[in-house]
Design a protein around this motif. Structure first.
Motif, PDB file in Angstrom:
ATOM      1  N   LEU A  27       0.835  -1.202   0.000  1.00  0.00           N
ATOM      2  CA  LEU A  27       0.000   0.000   0.000  1.00  0.00           C
ATOM      3  C   LEU A  27       0.870   1.252   0.000  1.00  0.00           C
ATOM      4  CD1 LEU A  27      -2.834   1.204   0.130  1.00  0.00           C
ATOM      5  CD2 LEU A  27      -2.664   1.086   2.622  1.00  0.00           C
ATOM      6  N   PHE A  28       1.938   1.261   0.809  1.00  0.00           N
ATOM      7  CA  PHE A  28       2.865   2.390   0.826  1.00  0.00           C
ATOM      8  C   PHE A  28       3.483   2.613  -0.553  1.00  0.00           C
ATOM      9  CE2 PHE A  28       7.315   3.755   1.145  1.00  0.00           C
ATOM     10  CZ  PHE A  28       7.133   5.021   1.687  1.00  0.00           C
ATOM     11  N   LEU A  29       3.897   1.545  -1.216  1.00  0.00           N
ATOM     12  CA  LEU A  29       4.506   1.681  -2.548  1.00  0.00           C
ATOM     13  C   LEU A  29       3.516   2.208  -3.574  1.00  0.00           C
ATOM     14  CD1 LEU A  29       6.713  -1.534  -2.663  1.00  0.00           C
ATOM     15  CD2 LEU A  29       7.489   0.831  -2.494  1.00  0.00           C
ATOM     16  N   ILE A  30       2.271   1.769  -3.499  1.00  0.00           N
ATOM     17  CA  ILE A  30       1.243   2.266  -4.421  1.00  0.00           C
ATOM     18  C   ILE A  30       1.042   3.760  -4.230  1.00  0.00           C
ATOM     19  CG2 ILE A  30      -1.230   2.181  -4.930  1.00  0.00           C
ATOM     20  CD1 ILE A  30      -1.044  -0.875  -4.404  1.00  0.00           C
ATOM     21  N   VAL A  31       0.934   4.198  -2.976  1.00  0.00           N
ATOM     22  CA  VAL A  31       0.747   5.626  -2.697  1.00  0.00           C
ATOM     23  C   VAL A  31       1.966   6.419  -3.147  1.00  0.00           C
ATOM     24  CG1 VAL A  31       0.513   7.316  -0.818  1.00  0.00           C
ATOM     25  CG2 VAL A  31      -0.893   5.243  -0.824  1.00  0.00           C
ATOM     26  N   TRP A  32       3.161   5.901  -2.856  1.00  0.00           N
ATOM     27  CA  TRP A  32       4.392   6.583  -3.234  1.00  0.00           C
ATOM     28  C   TRP A  32       4.485   6.742  -4.758  1.00  0.00           C
ATOM     29  CZ3 TRP A  32       9.893   4.123  -2.775  1.00  0.00           C
ATOM     30  CH2 TRP A  32      10.864   5.083  -3.048  1.00  0.00           C
ATOM     31  N   ILE A  33       4.174   5.701  -5.490  1.00  0.00           N
ATOM     32  CA  ILE A  33       4.234   5.760  -6.952  1.00  0.00           C
ATOM     33  C   ILE A  33       3.209   6.744  -7.495  1.00  0.00           C
ATOM     34  CG2 ILE A  33       3.781   4.414  -9.051  1.00  0.00           C
ATOM     35  CD1 ILE A  33       5.145   2.038  -7.565  1.00  0.00           C
ATOM     36  N   ALA A  34       2.000   6.741  -6.931  1.00  0.00           N
ATOM     37  CA  ALA A  34       0.965   7.674  -7.385  1.00  0.00           C
ATOM     38  C   ALA A  34       1.389   9.116  -7.134  1.00  0.00           C
ATOM     39  CB  ALA A  34      -0.357   7.371  -6.685  1.00  0.00           C
ATOM     40  N   LEU A  35       1.953   9.399  -5.963  1.00  0.00           N
ATOM     41  CA  LEU A  35       2.404  10.765  -5.668  1.00  0.00           C
ATOM     42  C   LEU A  35       3.570  11.170  -6.556  1.00  0.00           C
ATOM     43  CD1 LEU A  35       2.175  10.757  -1.768  1.00  0.00           C
ATOM     44  CD2 LEU A  35       0.656  11.918  -3.398  1.00  0.00           C
ATOM     45  N   TYR A  37       4.195  10.050  -9.540  1.00  0.00           N
ATOM     46  CA  TYR A  37       3.656  10.272 -10.889  1.00  0.00           C
ATOM     47  C   TYR A  37       3.083  11.679 -11.008  1.00  0.00           C
ATOM     48  CZ  TYR A  37       0.649   9.835 -14.969  1.00  0.00           C
ATOM     49  OH  TYR A  37       0.040  10.047 -16.176  1.00  0.00           O
ATOM     50  N   GLN A  38       2.350  12.106  -9.991  1.00  0.00           N
ATOM     51  CA  GLN A  38       1.785  13.452 -10.016  1.00  0.00           C
ATOM     52  C   GLN A  38       2.885  14.514 -10.013  1.00  0.00           C
ATOM     53  OE1 GLN A  38      -0.844  13.528  -6.656  1.00  0.00           O
ATOM     54  NE2 GLN A  38      -2.484  12.481  -7.753  1.00  0.00           N
ATOM     55  N   ARG A  39       3.928  14.303  -9.202  1.00  0.00           N
ATOM     56  CA  ARG A  39       5.048  15.257  -9.177  1.00  0.00           C
ATOM     57  C   ARG A  39       5.756  15.311 -10.528  1.00  0.00           C
ATOM     58  NH1 ARG A  39       6.009  13.112  -3.805  1.00  0.00           N
ATOM     59  NH2 ARG A  39       7.437  11.616  -4.733  1.00  0.00           N
ATOM     60  N   GLN A  40       5.949  14.159 -11.151  1.00  0.00           N
ATOM     61  CA  GLN A  40       6.612  14.125 -12.461  1.00  0.00           C
ATOM     62  C   GLN A  40       5.768  14.828 -13.523  1.00  0.00           C
ATOM     63  OE1 GLN A  40       9.711  13.144 -13.023  1.00  0.00           O
ATOM     64  NE2 GLN A  40       9.952  12.585 -10.887  1.00  0.00           N
ATOM     65  N   GLN A  41       4.470  14.616 -13.482  1.00  0.00           N
ATOM     66  CA  GLN A  41       3.585  15.285 -14.436  1.00  0.00           C
ATOM     67  C   GLN A  41       3.631  16.800 -14.234  1.00  0.00           C
ATOM     68  OE1 GLN A  41       1.820  13.974 -17.050  1.00  0.00           O
ATOM     69  NE2 GLN A  41       2.966  12.136 -16.565  1.00  0.00           N
ATOM     70  N   GLN A  42       3.629  17.250 -12.978  1.00  0.00           N
ATOM     71  CA  GLN A  42       3.714  18.684 -12.696  1.00  0.00           C
ATOM     72  C   GLN A  42       5.035  19.254 -13.190  1.00  0.00           C
ATOM     73  OE1 GLN A  42       1.454  20.810 -11.675  1.00  0.00           O
ATOM     74  NE2 GLN A  42       2.920  22.482 -11.775  1.00  0.00           N
ATOM     75  N   ARG A  43       6.120  18.543 -12.950  1.00  0.00           N
ATOM     76  CA  ARG A  43       7.437  18.991 -13.414  1.00  0.00           C
ATOM     77  C   ARG A  43       7.479  19.061 -14.943  1.00  0.00           C
ATOM     78  NH1 ARG A  43      11.485  22.104 -13.282  1.00  0.00           N
ATOM     79  NH2 ARG A  43      13.503  21.179 -13.689  1.00  0.00           N
ATOM     80  N   LEU A  44       6.899  18.099 -15.602  1.00  0.00           N
ATOM     81  CA  LEU A  44       6.849  18.105 -17.065  1.00  0.00           C
ATOM     82  C   LEU A  44       6.054  19.304 -17.580  1.00  0.00           C
ATOM     83  CD1 LEU A  44       7.614  16.639 -19.649  1.00  0.00           C
ATOM     84  CD2 LEU A  44       5.553  15.265 -19.391  1.00  0.00           C
ATOM     85  N   ARG A  45       4.919  19.593 -16.918  1.00  0.00           N
ATOM     86  CA  ARG A  45       4.133  20.777 -17.325  1.00  0.00           C
ATOM     87  C   ARG A  45       4.951  22.058 -17.139  1.00  0.00           C
ATOM     88  NH1 ARG A  45      -0.122  17.643 -15.186  1.00  0.00           N
ATOM     89  NH2 ARG A  45       0.195  18.484 -13.087  1.00  0.00           N
ATOM     90  N   GLU A  46       5.703  22.149 -16.037  1.00  0.00           N
ATOM     91  CA  GLU A  46       6.538  23.324 -15.791  1.00  0.00           C
ATOM     92  C   GLU A  46       7.620  23.471 -16.851  1.00  0.00           C
ATOM     93  OE1 GLU A  46       8.046  22.753 -11.871  1.00  0.00           O
ATOM     94  OE2 GLU A  46       6.100  23.117 -10.914  1.00  0.00           O
ATOM     95  N   LEU A  47       8.256  22.374 -17.210  1.00  0.00           N
ATOM     96  CA  LEU A  47       9.292  22.428 -18.237  1.00  0.00           C
ATOM     97  C   LEU A  47       8.716  22.830 -19.589  1.00  0.00           C
ATOM     98  CD1 LEU A  47      11.407  19.289 -17.313  1.00  0.00           C
ATOM     99  CD2 LEU A  47      12.139  21.678 -17.196  1.00  0.00           C
ATOM    100  N   GLU A  48       7.581  22.261 -19.947  1.00  0.00           N
ATOM    101  CA  GLU A  48       6.968  22.609 -21.227  1.00  0.00           C
ATOM    102  C   GLU A  48       6.515  24.067 -21.240  1.00  0.00           C
ATOM    103  OE1 GLU A  48       4.024  19.550 -21.723  1.00  0.00           O
ATOM    104  OE2 GLU A  48       5.435  18.263 -22.791  1.00  0.00           O
ATOM    105  N   ALA A  49       6.035  24.572 -20.111  1.00  0.00           N
ATOM    106  CA  ALA A  49       5.616  25.970 -20.028  1.00  0.00           C
ATOM    107  C   ALA A  49       6.807  26.913 -20.148  1.00  0.00           C
ATOM    108  CB  ALA A  49       4.884  26.216 -18.718  1.00  0.00           C
ATOM    109  N   SER A  50       7.994  26.468 -19.728  1.00  0.00           N
ATOM    110  CA  SER A  50       9.186  27.310 -19.822  1.00  0.00           C
ATOM    111  C   SER A  50       9.850  27.224 -21.193  1.00  0.00           C
ATOM    112  CB  SER A  50      10.189  26.928 -18.728  1.00  0.00           C
ATOM    113  OG  SER A  50      10.735  25.662 -18.989  1.00  0.00           O
ATOM    114  N   GLY A  51       9.303  26.426 -22.088  1.00  0.00           N
ATOM    115  CA  GLY A  51       9.830  26.367 -23.443  1.00  0.00           C
ATOM    116  C   GLY A  51      10.632  25.132 -23.760  1.00  0.00           C
TER     117      GLY A  51
END
Length: 64
Positions: A27-35, A37-51
């Motif tokens: 259960l801990f690993l599932i939660v960790w992976i989900a969180l 994934y969300q952080r990676q998606q946010q970072r990707l959006r930030e990078l794409e927004a910066s060009g």
């Protein structure tokens, strides 16, 4: 007919504790992976927004 309860013998507490610990770790690993994934998606959006663009997003004509 009523089924008889399962008897785990003298090691019942060890078996139950082991299964609970494994369930908690999974259960801990599932939660960790989900969180993560969300952080990676946010970072990707930030990078794409910066060009910054992804190489996989280029077309075949862009590489020539």
């Amino acid at each position: 007919m009523r089924p008889e309860p399962m008897s785990l013998g003298p090691y019942a507490s060890f078996i139950v504790t082991s299964y609970l610990l494994v369930a908690a770790v999974v259960l801990f690993l599932i939660v960790w992976i989900a969180l993560d994934y969300q952080r990676q998606q946010q970072r990707l959006r930030e990078l794409e927004a910066s060009g910054v663009s992804r190489r996989s997003g280029r077309s075949a004509m862009d590489t020539r």
